[in-house]
Design an enzyme around this catalytic site. Structure first.
Site, PDB file in Angstrom:
ATOM      1  N   ARG A 139       0.846  -1.051  -0.155  1.00  0.00           N
ATOM      2  CA  ARG A 139      -0.219   0.006  -0.025  1.00  0.00           C
ATOM      3  C   ARG A 139       0.720   1.443   0.019  1.00  0.00           C
ATOM      4  NH1 ARG A 139      -3.410  -0.870   5.282  1.00  0.00           N
ATOM      5  NH2 ARG A 139      -1.624  -2.205   5.432  1.00  0.00           N
ATOM      6  N   HIS A 192       7.757 -21.262   8.837  1.00  0.00           N
ATOM      7  CA  HIS A 192       8.933 -20.984   8.449  1.00  0.00           C
ATOM      8  C   HIS A 192       9.700 -21.771   9.544  1.00  0.00           C
ATOM      9  CE1 HIS A 192       9.093 -17.749  11.515  1.00  0.00           C
ATOM     10  NE2 HIS A 192      10.568 -17.996  11.443  1.00  0.00           N
ATOM     11  N   LYS A 216      13.789 -24.376   9.497  1.00  0.00           N
ATOM     12  CA  LYS A 216      14.902 -24.297  10.526  1.00  0.00           C
ATOM     13  C   LYS A 216      15.420 -25.574  10.781  1.00  0.00           C
ATOM     14  CE  LYS A 216      12.994 -20.590  13.165  1.00  0.00           C
ATOM     15  NZ  LYS A 216      13.660 -19.469  12.887  1.00  0.00           N
ATOM     16  N   ASP A 239       0.027 -16.046  16.671  1.00  0.00           N
ATOM     17  CA  ASP A 239       1.274 -15.704  16.011  1.00  0.00           C
ATOM     18  C   ASP A 239       2.327 -16.872  16.254  1.00  0.00           C
ATOM     19  OD1 ASP A 239       3.030 -14.100  14.420  1.00  0.00           O
ATOM     20  OD2 ASP A 239       3.674 -13.163  16.174  1.00  0.00           O
ATOM     21  N   HIS A 244       3.966 -22.392  15.160  1.00  0.00           N
ATOM     22  CA  HIS A 244       5.154 -22.648  15.826  1.00  0.00           C
ATOM     23  C   HIS A 244       5.520 -23.569  16.835  1.00  0.00           C
ATOM     24  CE1 HIS A 244       6.329 -19.613  12.653  1.00  0.00           C
ATOM     25  NE2 HIS A 244       6.162 -18.520  13.446  1.00  0.00           N
ATOM     26  N   LYS A 283       6.951 -11.579  23.417  1.00  0.00           N
ATOM     27  CA  LYS A 283       7.793 -10.647  22.664  1.00  0.00           C
ATOM     28  C   LYS A 283       8.520  -9.652  23.704  1.00  0.00           C
ATOM     29  CE  LYS A 283       5.818 -10.559  18.205  1.00  0.00           C
ATOM     30  NZ  LYS A 283       6.716 -11.436  17.600  1.00  0.00           N
TER      31      LYS A 283
HETATM   32  C1  BG6 Z   1       6.867 -15.070  12.915  1.00  0.00           C
HETATM   33  C2  BG6 Z   1       6.048 -13.909  13.633  1.00  0.00           C
HETATM   34  O1  BG6 Z   1       5.964 -16.121  12.333  1.00  0.00           O
HETATM   35  O2  BG6 Z   1       8.045 -15.692  13.346  1.00  0.00           O
HETATM   36  C3  BG6 Z   1       6.839 -13.132  14.251  1.00  0.00           C
HETATM   37  O3  BG6 Z   1       5.021 -13.626  12.818  1.00  0.00           O
HETATM   38  C4  BG6 Z   1       7.970 -13.676  14.932  1.00  0.00           C
HETATM   39  O4  BG6 Z   1       6.128 -12.178  15.321  1.00  0.00           O
HETATM   40  C5  BG6 Z   1       8.869 -14.431  13.723  1.00  0.00           C
HETATM   41  O5  BG6 Z   1       8.789 -12.571  15.303  1.00  0.00           O
HETATM   42  C6  BG6 Z   1       9.922 -15.276  14.688  1.00  0.00           C
HETATM   43  O6  BG6 Z   1      10.833 -15.917  13.743  1.00  0.00           O
HETATM   44  P1  BG6 Z   1      12.111 -16.123  13.820  1.00  0.00           P
HETATM   45  O7  BG6 Z   1      12.701 -17.087  12.824  1.00  0.00           O
HETATM   46  O8  BG6 Z   1      12.786 -14.728  13.875  1.00  0.00           O
HETATM   47  O9  BG6 Z   1      12.455 -16.692  15.274  1.00  0.00           O
END
Ligand code: BG6
Length: 510
Positions: free
Chosen positions: A54, A191, A195, A248, A253, A353
């Protein structure tokens, strides 16, 4: 599951479209990942990257900005011979996703690129926006025919997590994707699966006779999974206000880590077999009744504090956050797996966080050696439980604590530890590099199947719903969430939560 990216074969003539290209994910993860791929010679020679956003800058400024981000987030030094090919293929486009004109223009750019290349392009659409845009994007890509494949070329979408905001919306999103895309075209990303240290969990526990027989309720007292971050919301307030820490960080995760740690042995390392076992595991996790939510969960919000020697504002003071926001930046849960292997073993999960340190780790406490198995002399001593600490990041490594007799005349037991790995990991965005490459190569091994996502939502949905109800009341009565100063171990309620079970959290430190 190897350290090196071992199969090249990146298809040539690929257009990568990043929706949300001016956002944090694109800056912090995707651009550095592309740079690394370029260093390794793994990018297709004919490549175009179109970044949509945007508030995105004009192409020249965007290129420069992304170059600075790569310098900031990559461990490798910036070299123009590697950045050049990316920079030259990088284009920006201001976009309003609700406008058809956005997609008309996007299509025109892709067609123009095909004309220049003299061939049809492969298309990879990356949804790096907030989840509220996913349905619209999927629909518009299809409406403008960009989901179509030919005999020689493919069209794929990478959908970021959270996939939906709860079970219902995830089902709706998935149904919509299935309407326009074949399953092979959909890459649902978490993601953490990219790792190395996460992939290693399975190998470590299953390939060592030292640990394999211990991996059950007979020997394990409890498990802790910690995902602590020092970052705050990093300009992603809109996203984070929709998700909070539970959606999140925990919904995918943490639960994926849990699955690798506790699932039954698959009969092979075939991705489908592994996914089947993960789904079985998720199904065995005890369903949480809303009246039990206060007993098995706590949450909190960071207030002003010091992180890495820097004074940072509290969550409510972050630009764009409303003063009465009840969105949690910290969440902790206790889960149980009701199967033969794990019945009765509590699993504590926490994420936050702005914590004291960046650390993702698994901590496994084994049961004490039974008194009667110890010689009389040792029975009087303070017991030292065996523990296994598997650090995922920042240093991938494993530390095993054992008792031993230290040198000297006294017969006593002291803790000592055995450390494996622990080599400082570089600031490399390895996970995204691997996953982007896999998506371009059409390898979905490290991506998530939809039935896994469904089961993960079923686990957290009751907590989310209960918290939402409670938050309304808190708002009406002007009551804040429990606070923790930025840069600390989390809220007091979390400490009390685990203490009730006569246990304590591991210390989050570097
Ligand atoms: C993301 C989250 O999926 O993973 C973020 O949305 C977070 O909030 C991040 O900071 C952490 O990933 P990594 O690989 O930096 O530990």
């Amino acid at each position: 599951m190897t350290e090196e990216i071992d199969t090249p074969g990146v298809p040539d003539g690929t257009v990568l479209v990043i929706f949300g290209a001016s956002g944090d994910l694109s800056r912090r993860k995707l651009m550095p990942a592309l740079y690394h791929l370029s260093r390794e010679g793994l990018l297709p020679p004919c490549l175009k990257i179109i970044g949509l956003g945007r508030r995105i800058q004009e192409t020249e400024e965007f290129r420069l900005k992304m170059k600075h981000r790569v310098i900031q987030y990559c461990s490798h030094k910036m070299e123009d011979r590697f950045w050049g090919p990316i920079s030259n293929s990088l284009f920006s486009m201001k976009a309003d996703y609700s406008q058809d004109s956005t997609f008309v223009l996007l299509k025109q750019i892709i067609e123009e690129t095909e004309r220049q290349w003299g061939k049809k392009a492969n298309k990879l659409f990356y949804f790096a926006t907030s989840p509220s845009h996913f349905e619209l994007l999927a629909e518009k890509i299809a409406e403008f025919g960009m989901n179509e494949e030919t005999k020689e070329t493919w069209s794929r979408i990478i959908v970021e997590k959270p996939f939906g905001l709860d079970l219902k919306s995830a089902d709706r999103l998935n149904a919509l994707l299935n309407k326009y895309y074949d399953e092979e075209q959909i890459f649902r990303i978490d993601h953490f699966l990219g790792k190395e240290a996460v992939q290693n969990i399975l190998i470590f526990r299953m390939s060592n006779i030292l640990f394999q027989p211990l991996w059950n309720r007979e020997y394990i007292d409890h498990i802790q999974i910690t995902i602590a971050e020092t970052v705050g919301v990093e300009g992603r307030v809109d996203f984070f206000e929709q998700t909070g820490a539970i959606r999140d960080m925990i919904q995918s995760h943490a639960l994926q880590i849990l699955a690798f740690l506790t699932m039954e042995h698959p009969s092979s390392l075939d991705p489908e077999e592994i996914r089947d076992e993960k789904v079985r595991l998720f199904r065995a996790i005890r369903r949480i009744k809303s009246e039990d939510v206060p007993k098995i969960s706590v949450r909190g919000q960071y207030s002003e504090g010091v992180v890495n020697f820097e004074l940072v504002p509290g969550y409510l003071e972050e630009p764009g956050v409303s003063k009465d926001s009840k969105v949690e930046t910290y969440a902790a849960l206790k889960l149980f797996i009701d199967n033969f292997r794990w019945r009765g073993v509590p699993i504590y999960i926490r994420t936050g966080k702005r914590m004291a340190a960046r650390k993702t780790e698994i901590f496994i406490q084994l049961k004490q050696v039974k008194d009667e198995a110890m010689p009389m002399l040792l029975q009087k001593q303070k017991p030292i439980p065996n523990t296994i600490r598997m650090e995922i990041q920042p240093r991938a490594g494993i530390e095993i604590q054992m008792g031993w007799k230290p040198p000297g005349l006294l017969t006593e037991v002291e803790p000592t530890s055995l450390t494996i790995g622990g080599k400082a990991m570089l600031k490399e965005p390895k996970a995204y590099e691997r996953l982007l490459l896999d998506a371009m190569r059409g390898d979905s091994t490290l991506f998530i199947r939809y039935d896994e996502i469904r089961e993960m939502w079923k686990i957290v949905d009751p907590i989310i719903k209960t918290w939402e109800r409670e938050n309304k009341e808190l708002k009406e009565n002007n009551i804040p969430l429990p606070k923790y100063p930025a840069g600390t171990q989390g809220p007091k309620v979390a400490k009390e939560f685990i203490q009730k079970d006569h246990r304590k959290w591991t210390i989050i430190e570097n």
